[in-house]
Design an enzyme around this catalytic site. Structure first.
Site, PDB file in Angstrom:
ATOM      1  N   THR A 152       2.139  -2.897  -0.836  1.00  0.00           N
ATOM      2  CA  THR A 152       2.105  -4.011   0.108  1.00  0.00           C
ATOM      3  C   THR A 152       3.207  -5.012  -0.212  1.00  0.00           C
ATOM      4  O   THR A 152       3.442  -5.322  -1.377  1.00  0.00           O
ATOM      5  CB  THR A 152       0.750  -4.731   0.014  1.00  0.00           C
ATOM      6  OG1 THR A 152      -0.277  -3.828   0.384  1.00  0.00           O
ATOM      7  CG2 THR A 152       0.712  -5.968   0.894  1.00  0.00           C
ATOM      8  N   GLY A 182      -7.563  -1.737   3.197  1.00  0.00           N
ATOM      9  CA  GLY A 182      -7.588  -2.179   1.806  1.00  0.00           C
ATOM     10  C   GLY A 182      -7.728  -3.685   1.711  1.00  0.00           C
ATOM     11  O   GLY A 182      -8.293  -4.349   2.592  1.00  0.00           O
ATOM     12  N   GLY A 204      -1.351  -3.146  -4.722  1.00  0.00           N
ATOM     13  CA  GLY A 204      -1.891  -2.083  -5.570  1.00  0.00           C
ATOM     14  C   GLY A 204      -2.996  -1.343  -4.847  1.00  0.00           C
ATOM     15  O   GLY A 204      -2.989  -1.246  -3.611  1.00  0.00           O
TER      16      GLY A 204
END
Length: 319
Positions: A152, A182, A204
């Site tokens: 990201t 996410g 992550g």
């Protein structure tokens, strides 16, 4: 006059370098941050954000983004959109709404079309090549995990009037299930910002990051008096230890943060690149490497070889 700009991964460098000057004057709407993230969304060789982002298991690009105004606590977010050219612009627009400020899928795309946002098929030919290569490797090795690649872009900005903003944008986990989301568009997990304290954003493995509301935790550490230099790594270590204790593992997690005075800090449990600049320091790329027990972090300038390899991998032929 204090200002600063920080972003996750090497890909943040050019866009921060080219937009940090906007922070030398008042930037009350977060234009510098939105322009910087939009640049990355438009760049086809960054394969985890915007156009060129890696697809899900059905070879569809599903994009997520989040935006927060640190002065007002306004938050906007989208998830699972396929045809919006710049998800960060739509997320900022939604932050102005009292209701319906987090939209997903068809509803988000309908809002974008109705309100004049530029639409585009975000699945690139190069992303299809990555997808086909992944299928081939998985067929050759049935034990190969389909899930890798989840970088990201997250940024935090501070202007001379102490306006702070934070934003994220991502295509999410490569080969993810359709509809998977996410941490990136979730306030408190992927991003958080309070202008009289500071801001933070994470990257992550989202399924682990949102178990701990890590961006919120970093800001709360700073609120309690922990320096921005120390807060991100303290949060990473505490959470990494917790997940290892209860789950036996913790995915890759990294965080960048600014405080209200333009000081910066990072935390990570893996090798992590980022870009940052402020009123007293030109924009540079850095590498962060944690110690084995995550109690310390070593920050260095990447070598010429590292930088050349990065650029080569972005553009190399897929075969």
């Amino acid at each position: 006059m204090k200002y600063a700009f920080i972003g996750t991964w090497r890909m943040a460098y050019e866009s921060i370098r080219d937009n940090i000057s906007l922070l030398k004057k008042g930037d009350p709407k977060g234009d510098a941050l939105v322009r910087a993230i939009s640049y990355i969304e438009d760049f086809p060789y960054f394969k985890s954000v915007g156009y060129g982002g890696l697809p899900n298991e059905n070879c569809e690009v599903e994009l997520d983004a989040g935006f927060m105004n640190g002065n007002t606590y306004q938050v906007g977010a989208i998830a699972g959109v396929k045809n919006v050219k710049n998800p960060i612009k739509l997320a900022r627009e939604l932050s102005y709404s009292k209701f319906n400020s987090f939209l997903v899928g068809n509803g988000a795309e309908e809002y974008a079309r109705d309100n004049g946002f530029e639409m585009k098929d975000m699945l690139s030919g190069r992303a299809i090549q990555h997808y086909d290569l992944k299928l081939k490797k998985m067929k050759e090795n049935p034990n190969l995990s389909p899930y890798d690649g989840h970088d990201t872009v997250g940024m935090v900005s501070l202007d001379v009037d102490n306006n702070m903003f934070v934003g994220t944008s991502t295509s999410g986990l490569f080969m993810k299930k359709r509809g998977r989301v996410g941490d990136s568009p979730i306030a408190g997990s992927g991003f958080y910002c309070v202008s009289n304290i500071g801001g933070a954003t994470a990257t992550g493995l989202g399924e682990d990051i949102f178990k701990g509301c890590l961006s919120f935790q970093v800001v709360e550490k700073m609120r309690s008096g922990v320096s921005v230099k120390d807060a991100p790594q303290l949060v990473i270590k505490e959470f990494n230890d917790t997940l290892n204790k209860y789950n036996g593992s913790c995915g890759a997690i990294s965080i960048v943060a600014l405080d209200k005075d333009g000081n910066w800090g990072v935390g990570t449990n893996c090798e992590f690149s980022f870009a940052v600049g402020n009123h007293s320091q030109e924009v540079k790329i850095y590498l962060a490497n944690p110690s084995d027990d995550l109690s310390k972090i070593d920050i260095t300038i990447p070598s010429k070889e590292w930088l050349e390899n990065y650029d080569k991998k972005r553009r190399e032929k897929i075969e």
